[in-house]
Design a protein around this motif. Structure first.
Motif, mmCIF file in Angstrom:
data_model
loop_
_atom_site.group_PDB
_atom_site.id
_atom_site.type_symbol
_atom_site.label_atom_id
_atom_site.label_comp_id
_atom_site.label_asym_id
_atom_site.label_seq_id
_atom_site.Cartn_x
_atom_site.Cartn_y
_atom_site.Cartn_z
ATOM 1 N N TYR A 113 -18.380 17.492 30.832
ATOM 2 C CA TYR A 113 -17.054 18.083 31.062
ATOM 3 C C TYR A 113 -15.975 16.998 31.023
ATOM 4 O O TYR A 113 -14.917 17.192 30.404
ATOM 5 C CB TYR A 113 -17.033 18.811 32.404
ATOM 6 N N GLU A 114 -16.231 15.874 31.667
ATOM 7 C CA GLU A 114 -15.232 14.804 31.694
ATOM 8 C C GLU A 114 -15.018 14.213 30.303
ATOM 9 O O GLU A 114 -13.893 13.817 29.959
ATOM 10 C CB GLU A 114 -15.642 13.723 32.688
ATOM 11 N N GLU A 117 -12.715 16.668 28.710
ATOM 12 C CA GLU A 117 -11.385 16.600 29.325
ATOM 13 C C GLU A 117 -10.620 15.375 28.839
ATOM 14 O O GLU A 117 -9.429 15.471 28.482
ATOM 15 C CB GLU A 117 -11.522 16.565 30.846
ATOM 16 N N HIS A 120 -9.571 15.779 25.208
ATOM 17 C CA HIS A 120 -8.469 16.744 25.102
ATOM 18 C C HIS A 120 -7.149 16.123 25.544
ATOM 19 O O HIS A 120 -6.141 16.215 24.825
ATOM 20 C CB HIS A 120 -8.799 17.959 25.972
ATOM 21 N N ARG A 121 -7.145 15.479 26.698
ATOM 22 C CA ARG A 121 -5.895 14.981 27.270
ATOM 23 C C ARG A 121 -5.392 13.732 26.550
ATOM 24 O O ARG A 121 -4.176 13.547 26.392
ATOM 25 C CB ARG A 121 -6.072 14.704 28.761
ATOM 26 N N ALA A 158 -15.500 23.310 29.448
ATOM 27 C CA ALA A 158 -14.416 22.725 28.658
ATOM 28 C C ALA A 158 -13.815 23.748 27.705
ATOM 29 O O ALA A 158 -12.592 23.770 27.503
ATOM 30 C CB ALA A 158 -14.938 21.521 27.879
ATOM 31 N N ASP A 161 -11.554 25.825 29.932
ATOM 32 C CA ASP A 161 -10.378 25.160 30.512
ATOM 33 C C ASP A 161 -9.432 24.568 29.471
ATOM 34 O O ASP A 161 -8.226 24.456 29.720
ATOM 35 C CB ASP A 161 -10.828 24.046 31.461
ATOM 36 N N PHE A 162 -9.969 24.144 28.314
ATOM 37 C CA PHE A 162 -9.155 23.416 27.349
ATOM 38 C C PHE A 162 -9.076 24.086 25.986
ATOM 39 O O PHE A 162 -8.394 23.564 25.092
ATOM 40 C CB PHE A 162 -9.688 21.987 27.184
#
Length: 378
Positions: A113-114, A117, A120-121, A158, A161-162
């Motif tokens: 997940y990280e 994340e 994505h960010r 993910a 959320d993304f």
């Protein structure tokens, strides 16, 4: 290549950061945050020679025997670089420490997940394909099926959320035997999972020739799995890449810089538009200028290169940083940069319908970015 902007050929940094991207060459363990590693290491009481954040900052893998690289077409640096730390930690050593603190399914879900994340960010990554290795040593009770499901849960989170998509690649350690690789592929084939899309040969290229793994790759091909391999990265020859394509049936190549040693191979790669996932940043700091010169030569030769992040948490880098380097330092044109982003979708291992949908999203996002930044295309 037929592209100009209203202010010249340079794309703004913000444009490069926001450009939609697909990362097809990224190793899960190499994405782990230093802070996450520090937390897990404290939890498990792992004895380390320094603080995890310091270890990650000082990763610097020393190159293999420099005598192997004295006569390459693009000179490989023979000495140390100015930015090498006084105390170096190899990428493999740091990776082994990270693997050692993974103790349950939640840890696996968390690091996946990280990884999504952060991609994505930091980089506007829309699709991520992660290499995973065998079952971590402290998680043998989970087995292959349990480990894959833990990884998959991180991707599902993910996606929710993304709005990303993702797949996993079963890594094959080329320092192991062909029989070991065949066993890994049998696991993948016998326990199909929607998120495990293919296999990839990794580790130091000089530790295992691609032909050793022909049986494993044949089985993967029969099962319809995607196939890739790290090639022409450490062995200064184009032959291994030809073997990966013709014997192993690879549909893309990770790295591939030493195809430049053979003009006939370069011509074939250009004609067939073989996809190369390239990374300008490496834990071998002294080799970074050589990497970048090689990528420039690959672009000049008309090869299809797609930037990737490889081990972003440990180099460190990001996919956006790799795009910035390719454009701002290596000299890829604006149109080449856009083409690379779309090529990442085309070379992905998504099912055809999902791939077509994602490509449409990329085209729309790129057009919107061009309009926002006042860029014109001829």
């Amino acid at each position: 290549m037929g592209d100009e902007t209203t202010t010249g050929s340079a794309l703004p940094g913000a444009y490069l950061d926001r450009l939609p991207k697909a990362d097809l060459h990224c190793h899960l363990i190499g994405t782990v945050r230093a802070a996450t590693f520090a937390e897990l290491a404290r939890r498990e009481g792992l004895a380390l020679p320094d603080e995890p954040e310091r270890i990650f900052a000082d990763i610097n893998s020393l190159p293999p025997d420099p005598a192997l690289y004295r006569d390459t077409r693009i000179p490989v640096p023979q000495g140390r670089s100015a930015d090498e730390p006084a105390v170096s930690y190899s990428l493999f050593q740091a990776s082994n420490w990270v693997v050692d603190v993974l103790r349950d399914a939640d840890d696996l879900t968390r690091i996946v997940y990280e990884a999504f994340e952060d991609a994505h960010r930091s980089s506007s990554t829309r699709h991520l394909e992660l290499f995973f290795d065998g079952v971590p040593p402290h998680l043998e009770s989970l087995g292959y099926v349990g480990s894959v499901e833990a990884y998959a849960e991180g991707i599902r989170m993910a996606e929710r959320d993304f709005g990303m998509t993702g797949r996993m690649i079963q890594g094959i350690d080329r320092s192991r035997s062909g029989e070991h690789a065949l066993g890994l592929v049998r696991q993948v084939v016998d326990h199909p999972h929607e998120y495990v899309a293919g296999i990839g040969l990794d580790n130091l290229e000089t530790s295992g020739p691609p032909e050793r793994f022909a049986d494993a790759y044949r089985l993967a091909g029969e099962a319809g799995l995607g196939r890739t391999a790290h090639s022409s990265e450490h062995a200064p020859t184009a032959v291994n890449t030809v073997t990966c394509l013709d014997l192993l049936g690879c549909d893309r190549i990770d790295h591939g810089y030493y195809v430049l040693e053979d003009d006939e191979v370069v011509a074939r790669m250009r004609d067939e538009q073989v996809a190369f996932t390239v990374v300008s940043t490496t834990s071998r700091r002294s080799w970074r200028p050589w990497r970048r010169a090689s990528i420039e030569a690959m672009l000049d030769a008309g090869l299809r290169v797609i930037p990737a992040s490889d081990d972003p948490g440990m180099f460190p880098t990001t996919l956006a940083a790799e795009y910035r380097i390719v454009h701002e330092r290596i000299g890829a044109t604006a149109e080449q940069v856009r083409s690379m982003a779309l090529a990442g979708v085309d070379a992905s291992w998504l099912p055809p319908a999902e791939k077509a949908e994602l490509r449409g999203r990329f085209e729309s996002e790129i057009a919107a970015l061009d309009a926002e930044f006042g860029l014109t295309r001829s």
